[in-house]
Design an enzyme around this catalytic site. Structure first.
Site, PDB file in Angstrom:
ATOM      1  CG  ASN A 100      -1.873  -1.174   1.227  1.00  0.00           C
ATOM      2  OD1 ASN A 100      -2.082  -1.799   0.196  1.00  0.00           O
ATOM      3  ND2 ASN A 100      -2.423  -1.496   2.386  1.00  0.00           N
ATOM      4  CG  ASP A 102      -2.903   3.302   2.507  1.00  0.00           C
ATOM      5  OD1 ASP A 102      -3.785   2.443   2.313  1.00  0.00           O
ATOM      6  OD2 ASP A 102      -1.999   3.154   3.356  1.00  0.00           O
ATOM      7  CG  HIS A 117       4.131  -1.710  -4.435  1.00  0.00           C
ATOM      8  ND1 HIS A 117       2.938  -2.396  -4.538  1.00  0.00           N
ATOM      9  CD2 HIS A 117       5.093  -2.581  -4.805  1.00  0.00           C
ATOM     10  CE1 HIS A 117       3.179  -3.624  -4.971  1.00  0.00           C
ATOM     11  NE2 HIS A 117       4.473  -3.764  -5.134  1.00  0.00           N
ATOM     12  CB  CYS A 148      14.740  22.526  -9.899  1.00  0.00           C
ATOM     13  SG  CYS A 148      14.126  21.036 -10.718  1.00  0.00           S
ATOM     14  CB  THR A 186      -2.583  -8.741  -1.028  1.00  0.00           C
ATOM     15  OG1 THR A 186      -2.082  -8.562  -2.357  1.00  0.00           O
ATOM     16  CG2 THR A 186      -2.044 -10.030  -0.445  1.00  0.00           C
ATOM     17  CB  SER A 187      -6.129  -9.464  -5.404  1.00  0.00           C
ATOM     18  OG  SER A 187      -5.143  -8.634  -5.999  1.00  0.00           O
TER      19      SER A 187
HETATM   20  C1  BV8 Z   1       8.366  -5.310 -11.814  1.00  0.00           C
HETATM   21  C2  BV8 Z   1       1.962   1.458  -6.667  1.00  0.00           C
HETATM   22  C3  BV8 Z   1      10.285  -5.754 -13.088  1.00  0.00           C
HETATM   23  C4  BV8 Z   1       1.315   2.464  -7.518  1.00  0.00           C
HETATM   24  C5  BV8 Z   1       1.547  -0.770  -7.543  1.00  0.00           C
HETATM   25  C6  BV8 Z   1       3.280  -8.002 -17.952  1.00  0.00           C
HETATM   26  C7  BV8 Z   1       3.662  -6.744 -18.388  1.00  0.00           C
HETATM   27  C8  BV8 Z   1       4.324  -5.839 -17.541  1.00  0.00           C
HETATM   28  C9  BV8 Z   1       4.614  -6.210 -16.234  1.00  0.00           C
HETATM   29  C10 BV8 Z   1       4.213  -7.467 -15.822  1.00  0.00           C
HETATM   30  C11 BV8 Z   1       3.559  -8.355 -16.653  1.00  0.00           C
HETATM   31  N1  BV8 Z   1       3.302  -9.502 -15.938  1.00  0.00           N
HETATM   32  C12 BV8 Z   1       3.764  -9.352 -14.702  1.00  0.00           C
HETATM   33  C13 BV8 Z   1       4.350  -8.137 -14.614  1.00  0.00           C
HETATM   34  C14 BV8 Z   1       4.975  -7.597 -13.464  1.00  0.00           C
HETATM   35  C15 BV8 Z   1       4.011  -6.581 -12.826  1.00  0.00           C
HETATM   36  C16 BV8 Z   1       2.761  -7.282 -12.377  1.00  0.00           C
HETATM   37  O1  BV8 Z   1       2.783  -7.994 -11.397  1.00  0.00           O
HETATM   38  N2  BV8 Z   1       1.635  -7.055 -13.096  1.00  0.00           N
HETATM   39  C17 BV8 Z   1       0.394  -7.716 -12.711  1.00  0.00           C
HETATM   40  C18 BV8 Z   1      -0.794  -6.764 -12.948  1.00  0.00           C
HETATM   41  C19 BV8 Z   1       0.256  -8.985 -13.553  1.00  0.00           C
HETATM   42  N3  BV8 Z   1       4.755  -6.087 -11.694  1.00  0.00           N
HETATM   43  C20 BV8 Z   1       5.505  -4.999 -11.853  1.00  0.00           C
HETATM   44  O2  BV8 Z   1       5.547  -4.341 -12.869  1.00  0.00           O
HETATM   45  C21 BV8 Z   1       6.383  -4.653 -10.668  1.00  0.00           C
HETATM   46  N4  BV8 Z   1       7.698  -4.385 -11.142  1.00  0.00           N
HETATM   47  O3  BV8 Z   1       7.976  -6.440 -12.005  1.00  0.00           O
HETATM   48  O4  BV8 Z   1       9.545  -4.838 -12.294  1.00  0.00           O
HETATM   49  C22 BV8 Z   1      11.506  -5.054 -13.443  1.00  0.00           C
HETATM   50  C23 BV8 Z   1      12.709  -5.498 -12.898  1.00  0.00           C
HETATM   51  C24 BV8 Z   1      13.868  -4.858 -13.260  1.00  0.00           C
HETATM   52  C25 BV8 Z   1      13.825  -3.764 -14.136  1.00  0.00           C
HETATM   53  C26 BV8 Z   1      12.607  -3.321 -14.664  1.00  0.00           C
HETATM   54  C27 BV8 Z   1      11.434  -3.969 -14.324  1.00  0.00           C
HETATM   55  C28 BV8 Z   1       5.850  -3.398  -9.984  1.00  0.00           C
HETATM   56  C29 BV8 Z   1       4.568  -3.730  -9.284  1.00  0.00           C
HETATM   57  C30 BV8 Z   1       4.153  -2.538  -8.429  1.00  0.00           C
HETATM   58  C31 BV8 Z   1       3.070  -1.788  -9.148  1.00  0.00           C
HETATM   59  N5  BV8 Z   1       2.613  -0.714  -8.276  1.00  0.00           N
HETATM   60  N6  BV8 Z   1       1.182   0.237  -6.760  1.00  0.00           N
HETATM   61  C32 BV8 Z   1       0.027   2.896  -6.888  1.00  0.00           C
HETATM   62  O5  BV8 Z   1      -0.491   2.221  -6.005  1.00  0.00           O
HETATM   63  O6  BV8 Z   1      -0.454   3.965  -7.303  1.00  0.00           O
HETATM   64  S1  BV8 Z   1       0.633  -2.193  -7.539  1.00  0.00           S
HETATM   65  C33 BV8 Z   1      -0.884  -1.925  -6.832  1.00  0.00           C
HETATM   66  O7  BV8 Z   1      -1.483  -3.223  -6.761  1.00  0.00           O
HETATM   67  C34 BV8 Z   1      -0.867  -1.463  -5.388  1.00  0.00           C
HETATM   68  O8  BV8 Z   1       0.412  -1.373  -4.820  1.00  0.00           O
HETATM   69  C35 BV8 Z   1      -1.638  -2.571  -4.692  1.00  0.00           C
HETATM   70  O9  BV8 Z   1      -1.322  -2.688  -3.368  1.00  0.00           O
HETATM   71  C36 BV8 Z   1      -1.151  -3.695  -5.496  1.00  0.00           C
HETATM   72  C37 BV8 Z   1      -1.715  -5.043  -5.323  1.00  0.00           C
HETATM   73  O10 BV8 Z   1      -3.092  -4.938  -5.235  1.00  0.00           O
HETATM   74  P1  BV8 Z   1      -3.712  -5.373  -3.825  1.00  0.00           P
HETATM   75  O11 BV8 Z   1      -3.003  -4.623  -2.754  1.00  0.00           O
HETATM   76  O12 BV8 Z   1      -3.694  -6.853  -3.729  1.00  0.00           O
HETATM   77  O13 BV8 Z   1      -5.153  -4.784  -3.927  1.00  0.00           O
HETATM   78  P2  BV8 Z   1      -6.370  -5.415  -4.732  1.00  0.00           P
HETATM   79  O14 BV8 Z   1      -7.396  -4.346  -4.889  1.00  0.00           O
HETATM   80  O15 BV8 Z   1      -5.849  -6.124  -5.954  1.00  0.00           O
HETATM   81  O16 BV8 Z   1      -6.931  -6.557  -3.777  1.00  0.00           O
HETATM   82  C38 BV8 Z   1      -7.539  -6.182  -2.562  1.00  0.00           C
HETATM   83  C39 BV8 Z   1      -7.758  -7.487  -1.815  1.00  0.00           C
HETATM   84  O17 BV8 Z   1      -8.276  -7.183  -0.517  1.00  0.00           O
HETATM   85  C40 BV8 Z   1      -8.778  -8.402  -2.476  1.00  0.00           C
HETATM   86  O18 BV8 Z   1      -8.302  -9.726  -2.441  1.00  0.00           O
HETATM   87  C41 BV8 Z   1     -10.037  -8.259  -1.599  1.00  0.00           C
HETATM   88  O19 BV8 Z   1     -10.759  -9.475  -1.523  1.00  0.00           O
HETATM   89  C42 BV8 Z   1      -9.409  -7.968  -0.262  1.00  0.00           C
HETATM   90  N7  BV8 Z   1     -10.239  -7.171   0.652  1.00  0.00           N
HETATM   91  C43 BV8 Z   1     -11.090  -6.147   0.344  1.00  0.00           C
HETATM   92  N8  BV8 Z   1     -11.618  -5.636   1.493  1.00  0.00           N
HETATM   93  C44 BV8 Z   1     -11.079  -6.362   2.525  1.00  0.00           C
HETATM   94  C45 BV8 Z   1     -10.216  -7.335   1.997  1.00  0.00           C
HETATM   95  N9  BV8 Z   1      -9.532  -8.196   2.772  1.00  0.00           N
HETATM   96  C46 BV8 Z   1      -9.714  -8.114   4.103  1.00  0.00           C
HETATM   97  N10 BV8 Z   1     -10.531  -7.205   4.682  1.00  0.00           N
HETATM   98  C47 BV8 Z   1     -11.223  -6.324   3.931  1.00  0.00           C
HETATM   99  N11 BV8 Z   1     -12.044  -5.433   4.524  1.00  0.00           N
HETATM  100 ZN    ZN Z   2      13.637  19.502  -9.040  1.00  0.00          ZN
END
Ligand code: BV8
Ligand code: ZN
Length: 237
Positions: A100, A102, A117, A148, A186-187
């Site tokens: 997160n 946030d 992240h 700047c 987390t999903s």
């Molecule tokens: C990397 C910051 C390599 C920004 C975020 C194909 C093409 C390109 C890339 C990829 C690809 N395939 C895989 C990748 C890698 C990619 C990736 O994983 N993509 C996914 C979509 C397939 N990953 C990356 O790109 C990462 N970097 O791999 O770099 C690299 C290495 C060297 C050099 C160059 C490159 C970077 C990943 C980080 C992305 N940034 N966030 C922002 O937030 O603005 S990710 C974003 O999703 C958030 O951080 C968030 O936290 C994260 C994960 O989502 P969740 O936290 O799980 O949230 P979600 O809504 O999905 O799920 C909520 C869950 O809570 C649900 O399960 C729900 O049931 C549950 N819930 C709801 N309410 C409750 C609850 N549970 C309990 N109680 C409740 N009340």
């Molecule tokens: Zn600057």
């Protein structure tokens, strides 16, 4: 009862690793990424949280972050966040790894925290690279600029960008050293965070999933507690 079994694990745990996602902030009113209400103007996070989207249209991307910053500015940590603070005080060792951005975990008082992240309350200048805290919500100017004159970006990790190496290394090290892991809200779709639980499971360490819904981890987790983090975590204490 699974909750009793998990509660029984806590007193003996020497080193706990916790991984959280957007679900732990849902009860604070912060929209999740993939759940209902998580979308913004029908954009998917993967479309906006990228360096390409920002290069194409910094104003659009900043409008999304400004919308999220305003929502988060009005949000308070919930009982789930506070339960993890209490657990950190009680356990000999606890590292909280969060996806997160946030800032609700540090606000609740979590200390040993890895924001893998980044954090949307910080900006980074594309020109002079200076990182600053910025609590302005709503932003007076979109996109915001550095003294700047450089363009500022949110200090978060976008899709396709590497995670900060030192944070990732520390996160992996604590998962490899833990004797209990909790995976909360987390999903399990985003890498590399989604693979961290495997590093614990492969060593036979109990992994407890706390989530409203089933995820790709549910079939492998040692225990699955289905429900709200803000209700389940306090019960574990
Ligand atoms: C990397 C910051 C390599 C920004 C975020 C194909 C093409 C390109 C890339 C990829 C690809 N395939 C895989 C990748 C890698 C990619 C990736 O994983 N993509 C996914 C979509 C397939 N990953 C990356 O790109 C990462 N970097 O791999 O770099 C690299 C290495 C060297 C050099 C160059 C490159 C970077 C990943 C980080 C992305 N940034 N966030 C922002 O937030 O603005 S990710 C974003 O999703 C958030 O951080 C968030 O936290 C994260 C994960 O989502 P969740 O936290 O799980 O949230 P979600 O809504 O999905 O799920 C909520 C869950 O809570 C649900 O399960 C729900 O049931 C549950 N819930 C709801 N309410 C409750 C609850 N549970 C309990 N109680 C409740 N009340
Ligand atoms: Zn600057």
């Amino acid at each position: 009862m699974t909750l009793e079994a998990v509660r029984a694990l806590l007193p003996g745990a020497r080193s706990i690793a916790v991984l959280t996602g957007a679900g732990i902030s849902a009860e604070s009113g912060v929209p999740t990424f993939r759940g209902p209400g998580g979308l913004w103007r029908d954009f998917r996070p993967e479309d906006l949280a990228t360096a390409e989207a920002f290069a194409n249209d910094p104003r659009l991307v900043w409008e999304w972050y400004d919308w999220r910053r305003q929502k988060i500015a009005a949000a308070k940590p919930n009982l789930g966040h506070y339960a993890l603070v209490t657990l950190e005080k009680r356990a000999p060792e606890l590292t909280l790894i969060t996806q997160n951005v946030d800032g609700l975990h540090p606000l609740a008082g979590s200390r040993n925290l890895l924001e893998i992240h980044g954090n949307l309350w910080r900006t980074r200048c594309l020109s002079c690279r200076k990182v600053r805290d910025s609590r302005e919500a709503p932003l007076a100017r979109i996109p915001p600029r550095c003294p700047c004159e450089g363009l500022l970006r949110p200090d978060v990790v976008w899709f396709g960008e590497p995670l900060p190496y030192d944070l990732l290394k520390r996160a992996i090290r604590c998962v490899e050293a833990c004797d209990l892991m909790l995976v909360v809200g987390t999903s399990g779709l985003v890498q590399p965070a989604a693979s961290m639980a495997d590093a614990a499971l492969d060593r036979g360490v109990p992994v407890v999933e706390i989530n409203l819904d089933p995820t790709p981890l549910s079939g492998r987790a040692s225990y699955v507690l289905q429900g709200k983090a803000g209700e389940i975590l306090p019960k574990l204490l």
